[in-house]
Enzyme design. Structure first.
Site, mmCIF file in Angstrom:
data_model
loop_
_atom_site.group_PDB
_atom_site.id
_atom_site.type_symbol
_atom_site.label_atom_id
_atom_site.label_comp_id
_atom_site.label_asym_id
_atom_site.label_seq_id
_atom_site.Cartn_x
_atom_site.Cartn_y
_atom_site.Cartn_z
ATOM 1 N N ASP A 101 -31.376 -59.743 39.077
ATOM 2 C CA ASP A 101 -31.919 -59.772 37.718
ATOM 3 C C ASP A 101 -30.839 -59.438 36.680
ATOM 4 O OD1 ASP A 101 -34.390 -60.239 38.824
ATOM 5 O OD2 ASP A 101 -35.004 -58.128 38.743
HETATM 6 N N1 URA Z 1 -35.298 -57.002 43.487
HETATM 7 C C1 URA Z 1 -35.475 -56.916 42.141
HETATM 8 O O1 URA Z 1 -36.525 -56.472 41.680
HETATM 9 N N2 URA Z 1 -34.483 -57.308 41.347
HETATM 10 C C2 URA Z 1 -33.307 -57.784 41.803
HETATM 11 O O2 URA Z 1 -32.440 -58.117 41.020
HETATM 12 C C3 URA Z 1 -33.123 -57.866 43.198
HETATM 13 C C4 URA Z 1 -34.143 -57.464 44.007
#
Ligand code: URA
Length: 233
Positions: A101
Site C-alpha cells: 500500500d
Molecule cells: N497488507 C496490507 O494491509 N497492506 C500491505 O501493503 C500489505 C499487506
C-alpha cells in the site's frame, strides 16, 4: 533450442502464459511464418512480435527495494504520484512482484522475469510474506488466535496465518504477522476484523528472503543463490 514462449519471456515480452496468448492470437512469427504454440526456436531464429524483431535475449533483473511509504506500487501513476519505479535506475521494463500500500514500507521485489513474478504471486504457491506492524491498543490472546485461524474479509475467510506479539503496552502492540495469501490490504483488514487499527506496516520477508539492513528507498540486486531460492520456492 528452447520453446518459443520461454524465448519470448526471456526477451522480456511477458510471462510464458502471456507469450502463449500472443502466439495463439497470431502476433508472433518465426522466420516469416506465423508461429505455433510449443514451437522450438534457437538463437538463429528470426522472431517477430507484431512485426517487430525480438532477439538478443534480454538480461533478467532481480531487485529488492526497501519501499518507503508515500509512493505507489505501480509502473506509472495516472495522478503523477511517486512510484516504486522512481527509486530504481535500471533501463528495463520491470514488474513489481505483488503490491504494498501507499503507506506501507518494506521489501518489494522488482523483476523483468515474468515467470518468476507470476510464480511468486500465484495464491496456489502459498509463498509466505512476513510483516512487522504496530497497532493501537492491546491485542488480546483470543483476537490473536482468531487472526491465526482465519477471519472474514469481504465474506471470505483468510487462510491460517502466524501472529506473534513482539511487544505490548496499553497503547500499542508490535506484532509479526506471516501470511501466504495476497489479498488487498490483507494485514490491515485482518486486524480490522478484530477491531484493531494498523498504525505502521512494513514487510520484512518474502519466504526466507529478508530485507536486512537495506535503507528506505534503497535497492540492491539479488545474488544468484537468492534468485535460485526464489525460483525453487
Ligand atoms: N497488507 C496490507 O494491509 N497492506 C500491505 O501493503 C500489505 C499487506
Amino acid at each position: 533450442m528452447l520453446r518459443l514462449n520461454k524465448y519470448l519471456a526471456d526477451c522480456g515480452i511477458g510471462s510464458r502464459r502471456e507469450c502463449d496468448e500472443l502466439i495463439s492470437a497470431g502476433f508472433v512469427k518465426v522466420n516469416g511464418k506465423t508461429a505455433a504454440l510449443g514451437q522450438i526456436v534457437d538463437d538463429n531464429s528470426h522472431v517477430t512480435v507484431r512485426g517487430k524483431r525480438v532477439g538478443d535475449k534480454q538480461k533478467l533483473y532481480y531487485i529488492m527495494l526497501n519501499k518507503p511509504k508515500g509512493c505507489v506500487t505501480t509502473v506509472k501513476d495516472d495522478l503523477g504520484r511517486k512510484t516504486v519505479m522512481d527509486f530504481v535506475d535500471v533501463k528495463a521494463r520491470l514488474y513489481h512482484v505483488g503490491r504494498l500500500d501507499y503507506d506501507t514500507e518494506g521489501l518489494l521485489l522488482l523483476t523483468n522475469d515474468g515467470d518468476l513474478s507470476n510464480k511468486l504471486t500465484h495464491p496456489r504457491n502459498e509463498i509466505n510474506k512476513t510483516y512487522v506492524c504496530r497497532i493501537s491498543g492491546a491485542l488480546k490472546e483470543n483476537e490473536r488466535l482468531q487472526m491465526e485461524r482465519g477471519v472474514l474479509i469481504d465474506g471470505v475467510k483468510t487462510a491460517r496465518a502466524k501472529v506473534r506479539i513482539v511487544e505490548q503496552d496499553q497503547h500499542h502492540t508490535r506484532c509479526e504477522v506471516t501470511i501466504h495469501e495476497g489479498r488487498n490490504h490483507q494485514v490491515k483488514k485482518m486486524f480490522e476484523a478484530v477491531g484493531k487499527e494498523v498504525e505502521f506496516l512494513k514487510r520484512i520477508a518474502v519466504g526466507d528472503l529478508r530485507l536486512g539492513g537495506l535503507n528506505r528507498g534503497e535497492y540492491r540486486f539479488l545474488n544468484d543463490s537468492e534468485v535460485e531460492y526464489l525460483k525453487n520456492l
